[in-house]
Design a protein around this motif. Structure first.
Motif, PDB file in Angstrom:
ATOM      1  N   PHE A 230       0.799  -1.116   0.012  1.00 21.34           N
ATOM      2  CA  PHE A 230       0.131   0.001   0.116  1.00 21.34           C
ATOM      3  C   PHE A 230       0.854   1.157  -0.069  1.00 21.34           C
ATOM      4  CE2 PHE A 230      -2.493  -3.289   2.124  1.00 21.34           C
ATOM      5  CZ  PHE A 230      -3.742  -3.168   1.457  1.00 21.34           C
ATOM      6  N   ALA A 231       2.063   1.205  -0.261  1.00 23.82           N
ATOM      7  CA  ALA A 231       3.081   2.317  -0.425  1.00 23.82           C
ATOM      8  C   ALA A 231       2.438   3.497  -1.201  1.00 23.82           C
ATOM      9  CB  ALA A 231       4.507   1.984  -0.899  1.00 23.82           C
ATOM     10  N   GLN A 232       2.220   4.663  -0.616  1.00 22.14           N
ATOM     11  CA  GLN A 232       2.025   5.817  -1.088  1.00 22.14           C
ATOM     12  C   GLN A 232       0.473   5.786  -1.707  1.00 22.14           C
ATOM     13  OE1 GLN A 232       3.772   8.792  -0.972  1.00 22.14           O
ATOM     14  NE2 GLN A 232       4.874   7.439   0.333  1.00 22.14           N
ATOM     15  N   ALA A 233      -0.165   5.012  -1.133  1.00 25.24           N
ATOM     16  CA  ALA A 233      -1.682   4.810  -1.651  1.00 25.24           C
ATOM     17  C   ALA A 233      -2.340   5.754  -0.815  1.00 25.24           C
ATOM     18  CB  ALA A 233      -2.287   3.332  -1.444  1.00 25.24           C
ATOM     19  N   ASN A 234      -3.628   6.306  -1.561  1.00 24.94           N
ATOM     20  CA  ASN A 234      -4.478   7.160  -0.877  1.00 24.94           C
ATOM     21  C   ASN A 234      -5.784   6.444  -0.202  1.00 24.94           C
ATOM     22  OD1 ASN A 234      -6.456   8.947   0.075  1.00 24.94           O
ATOM     23  ND2 ASN A 234      -6.323  10.094  -1.782  1.00 24.94           N
ATOM     24  N   LEU A 235      -5.601   5.985   1.034  1.00 26.33           N
ATOM     25  CA  LEU A 235      -6.462   5.265   1.759  1.00 26.33           C
ATOM     26  C   LEU A 235      -7.631   5.978   2.716  1.00 26.33           C
ATOM     27  CD1 LEU A 235      -4.337   2.293   2.755  1.00 26.33           C
ATOM     28  CD2 LEU A 235      -5.682   2.422   0.993  1.00 26.33           C
ATOM     29  N   LYS A 236      -7.591   7.276   2.417  1.00 26.05           N
ATOM     30  CA  LYS A 236      -8.672   7.924   3.041  1.00 26.05           C
ATOM     31  C   LYS A 236     -10.260   7.421   3.050  1.00 26.05           C
ATOM     32  CE  LYS A 236     -10.415  12.733   3.400  1.00 26.05           C
ATOM     33  NZ  LYS A 236     -10.370  14.086   2.833  1.00 26.05           N
ATOM     34  N   ARG A 237     -10.694   7.086   4.313  1.00 23.65           N
ATOM     35  CA  ARG A 237     -11.973   6.609   4.342  1.00 23.65           C
ATOM     36  C   ARG A 237     -12.172   5.195   3.709  1.00 23.65           C
ATOM     37  NH1 ARG A 237     -15.208  10.364   6.637  1.00 23.65           N
ATOM     38  NH2 ARG A 237     -14.459  12.629   6.311  1.00 23.65           N
ATOM     39  N   ALA A 238     -11.065   4.442   3.561  1.00 24.94           N
ATOM     40  CA  ALA A 238     -11.163   3.069   3.039  1.00 24.94           C
ATOM     41  C   ALA A 238     -11.645   2.106   3.870  1.00 24.94           C
ATOM     42  CB  ALA A 238      -9.917   2.739   2.571  1.00 24.94           C
ATOM     43  N   LEU A 251       0.649  -0.947   5.943  1.00 24.00           N
ATOM     44  CA  LEU A 251      -0.548  -0.277   5.755  1.00 24.00           C
ATOM     45  C   LEU A 251      -0.097   1.225   6.353  1.00 24.00           C
ATOM     46  CD1 LEU A 251      -3.410  -0.283   5.230  1.00 24.00           C
ATOM     47  CD2 LEU A 251      -3.889  -0.280   7.511  1.00 24.00           C
ATOM     48  N   ALA A 252       0.870   1.467   6.955  1.00 25.37           N
ATOM     49  CA  ALA A 252       1.454   2.600   7.818  1.00 25.37           C
ATOM     50  C   ALA A 252       2.121   3.256   6.611  1.00 25.37           C
ATOM     51  CB  ALA A 252       2.173   2.574   8.770  1.00 25.37           C
ATOM     52  N   THR A 253       2.425   2.771   5.407  1.00 26.65           N
ATOM     53  CA  THR A 253       3.374   3.231   4.379  1.00 26.65           C
ATOM     54  C   THR A 253       2.555   4.102   3.500  1.00 26.65           C
ATOM     55  OG1 THR A 253       3.174   1.312   2.971  1.00 26.65           O
ATOM     56  CG2 THR A 253       5.010   1.606   4.527  1.00 26.65           C
ATOM     57  N   ALA A 254       1.250   3.858   3.474  1.00 30.77           N
ATOM     58  CA  ALA A 254       0.299   4.786   2.613  1.00 30.77           C
ATOM     59  C   ALA A 254       0.376   6.209   2.860  1.00 30.77           C
ATOM     60  CB  ALA A 254      -1.148   4.379   3.238  1.00 30.77           C
ATOM     61  N   LEU A 267      -6.598   0.097  14.607  1.00 27.99           N
ATOM     62  CA  LEU A 267      -6.368   1.626  14.685  1.00 27.99           C
ATOM     63  C   LEU A 267      -5.299   2.008  15.838  1.00 27.99           C
ATOM     64  CD1 LEU A 267      -7.658   4.186  13.904  1.00 27.99           C
ATOM     65  CD2 LEU A 267      -9.369   3.735  15.558  1.00 27.99           C
ATOM     66  N   GLY A 268      -5.323   1.126  16.611  1.00 32.87           N
ATOM     67  CA  GLY A 268      -4.512   1.430  18.073  1.00 32.87           C
ATOM     68  C   GLY A 268      -2.849   1.645  17.331  1.00 32.87           C
ATOM     69  N   GLU A 269      -2.749   0.559  16.754  1.00 36.48           N
ATOM     70  CA  GLU A 269      -1.161   0.537  15.975  1.00 36.48           C
ATOM     71  C   GLU A 269      -0.695   1.698  15.105  1.00 36.48           C
ATOM     72  OE1 GLU A 269       0.255  -3.510  15.119  1.00 36.48           O
ATOM     73  OE2 GLU A 269      -1.578  -4.466  15.692  1.00 36.48           O
ATOM     74  N   LEU A 270      -2.057   1.795  14.417  1.00 34.09           N
ATOM     75  CA  LEU A 270      -1.579   2.975  13.363  1.00 34.09           C
ATOM     76  C   LEU A 270      -1.583   4.188  14.019  1.00 34.09           C
ATOM     77  CD1 LEU A 270      -4.481   2.192  10.581  1.00 34.09           C
ATOM     78  CD2 LEU A 270      -1.783   1.963  10.457  1.00 34.09           C
ATOM     79  N   LYS A 271      -2.438   4.700  15.265  1.00 31.27           N
ATOM     80  CA  LYS A 271      -1.881   5.679  15.957  1.00 31.27           C
ATOM     81  C   LYS A 271      -0.606   6.116  16.200  1.00 31.27           C
ATOM     82  CE  LYS A 271      -6.670   5.879  17.934  1.00 31.27           C
ATOM     83  NZ  LYS A 271      -7.476   5.811  19.149  1.00 31.27           N
ATOM     84  N   LEU A 273       2.103   4.406  14.771  1.00 28.71           N
ATOM     85  CA  LEU A 273       3.102   4.418  13.556  1.00 28.71           C
ATOM     86  C   LEU A 273       2.764   5.720  12.564  1.00 28.71           C
ATOM     87  CD1 LEU A 273       2.610   0.727  12.308  1.00 28.71           C
ATOM     88  CD2 LEU A 273       4.661   1.640  13.444  1.00 28.71           C
ATOM     89  N   ARG A 274       1.624   6.261  12.661  1.00 23.47           N
ATOM     90  CA  ARG A 274       1.202   7.504  12.026  1.00 23.47           C
ATOM     91  C   ARG A 274       0.381   8.368  12.850  1.00 23.47           C
ATOM     92  NH1 ARG A 274       0.928   7.025   6.195  1.00 23.47           N
ATOM     93  NH2 ARG A 274       0.219   9.014   6.454  1.00 23.47           N
TER      94      ARG A 274
END
Length: 285
Positions: A230-238, A251-254, A267-271, A273-274
Motif C-alpha cells: 500500500f506504499a503511497q496509496a490514498n486510503l482516506k475513508r477506505a 499499511l502505515a506506508t500509505a 487503529l491503535g497500532e496505526l495511531k 505508527l502514523r
C-alpha cells in the motif's frame, strides 16, 4: 439469391410451406367462385364437389400443423445459431487473447459485450489483453479470467462474482462503480490505479500491489490482504473492517490514512505508527 435459399434447408422448407399456404388461402378466398363456376362441371369418378370441399377443409388443418412445426423449427434453428455464434466469440477471444493492438482489443471487448447480451456471464479465457479499453457494463461470474490485462484503461459499472482473476494487471486503470465479490485477485497489480469507491469484498488480495493507488472509500471488507503493498496509496475513508492477515506496518506506508475504517486493535497500532493521521472515535460508523 435463389441459390442461397436452396442451399439452406430451413429456408427452403419455409419457402415451400409459404407457397403452399398462399395457394390454399387463395383457394379458400375464391371458393364461392370455384364452387359455383368450375366444380359443378368437374366430376371425375368419386371426385365431386363435396370431395374437393372436404379436401380444402382438411388441407387447412394440415396448414395449421405445418405453421406450428415451422415456428418450432425456426426457434430451434435460432437457438442453434445463437449457440454457434457464442462459441465463435469464445474461440476468437482465445485465439486473439495475447495480441495487443487497439483494433484487436476493441474487437475482443465487443465479443465480451455480446456474450453478456446473450446471457453468458461465465467466460473462461486466460491472458486476455484489453489494454487502454473502456469496459462498461460487463458482468462475469463463476469463471476463470486469469492474467487479464487492462492497463491504462477504464472499467465502469461492471460486476465480477466468484471469478478467478489472479495475476491481472490494472496499472493506471480507473475502476468506477465496479464490484468484485469473492474473487481471486492473487498477485494482481493495481499500481497507480483509481479505485475510488469500488468494492473488493471477501476477495483474495494476497500479494496485490496497490502502490500509489487512489483508494478513497474503497471497500475491502473481509478480504485476505496478506503481503499486499500500500506504499503511497490514498486510503482516506477506505473500509478495512474484518480484513485478514493485514500488515499494519505496510499499511502505515500509505500516503493518506485519514478516517480509515479498521478494527480497533489495528487503529491503535496505526495511531502509534502514523500520528499525523486523522481518525474517527469509538462512535465511528
Amino acid at each position: 439469391m435463389s441459390k442461397k435459399l436452396t442451399d439452406d434447408p430451413i429456408k427452403t422448407a419455409m419457402l415451400v410451406v409459404g407457397a403452399f399456404g398462399s395457394c390454399l388461402v387463395l383457394i379458400g378466398l375464391c371458393w364461392d367462385f370455384l364452387s359455383n363456376n368450375i366444380l359443378p362441371n368437374t366430376i371425375i369418378g368419386i371426385y365431386k364437389q363435396s370431395f374437393w370441399e372436404n379436401l380444402v377443409i382438411s388441407l387447412h388443418g394440415v396448414l395449421i400443423d405445418l405453421v406450428l412445426v415451422a415456428i418450432l423449427i425456426l426457434w430451434l434453428d435460432h437457438r442453434r445459431n445463437k449457440r454457434a455464434l457464442n462459441q465463435q466469440f469464445k474461440e476468437d477471444l482465445e485465439d486473439y487473447a495475447l495480441l495487443d493492438f487497439d483494433e484487436v482489443n476493441l474487437k475482443k471487448l465487443g465479443h465480451l459485450k455480446r456474450l453478456n447480451l446473450n446471457g453468458i456471464e461465465s467466460v473462461n479465457v486466460q491472458n486476455l489483453v484489453l489494454n487502454r479499453m473502456h469496459a462498461k457494463g460487463l458482468t462475469f461470474s463463476n469463471c476463470k479470467m486469469i492474467g487479464l490485462k487492462l492497463a491504462n484503461g477504464k472499467i465502469e459499472g461492471s460486476n465480477f462474482t466468484s471469478v478467478n482473476m489472479r495475476s491481472c494487471n490494472f496499472e493506471g486503470t480507473e475502476l468506477k462503480s465496479a464490484k468484485f465479490n469473492s474473487c481471486i485477485l492473487l498477485r494482481t497489480k493495481f499500481i497507480s490505479a483509481k479505485l475510488k469507491g469500488i468494492s473488493l469484498e471477501q476477495c483474495n488480495l494476497v500479494r496485490c500491489d496497490f502502490s500509489g493507488a487512489n483508494m478513497q472509500s474503497t471497500i475491502l471488507r473481509e478480504s485476505n490482504v496478506q503481503g499486499a503493498k500500500f506504499a503511497q496509496a490514498n486510503l482516506k475513508r477506505a473500509n478495512f473492517m474484518g480484513v485478514k492477515n493485514l500488515d499494519v506496518v505496510e499499511l502505515a506506508t500509505a500516503k493518506n490514512l485519514d478516517y480509515i475504517q479498521v478494527d480497533e486493535c489495528v487503529l491503535g497500532e496505526l495511531k502509534v505508527l502514523r500520528p499525523d493521521m486523522n481518525f474517527q472515535g469509538k462512535g465511528r460508523p
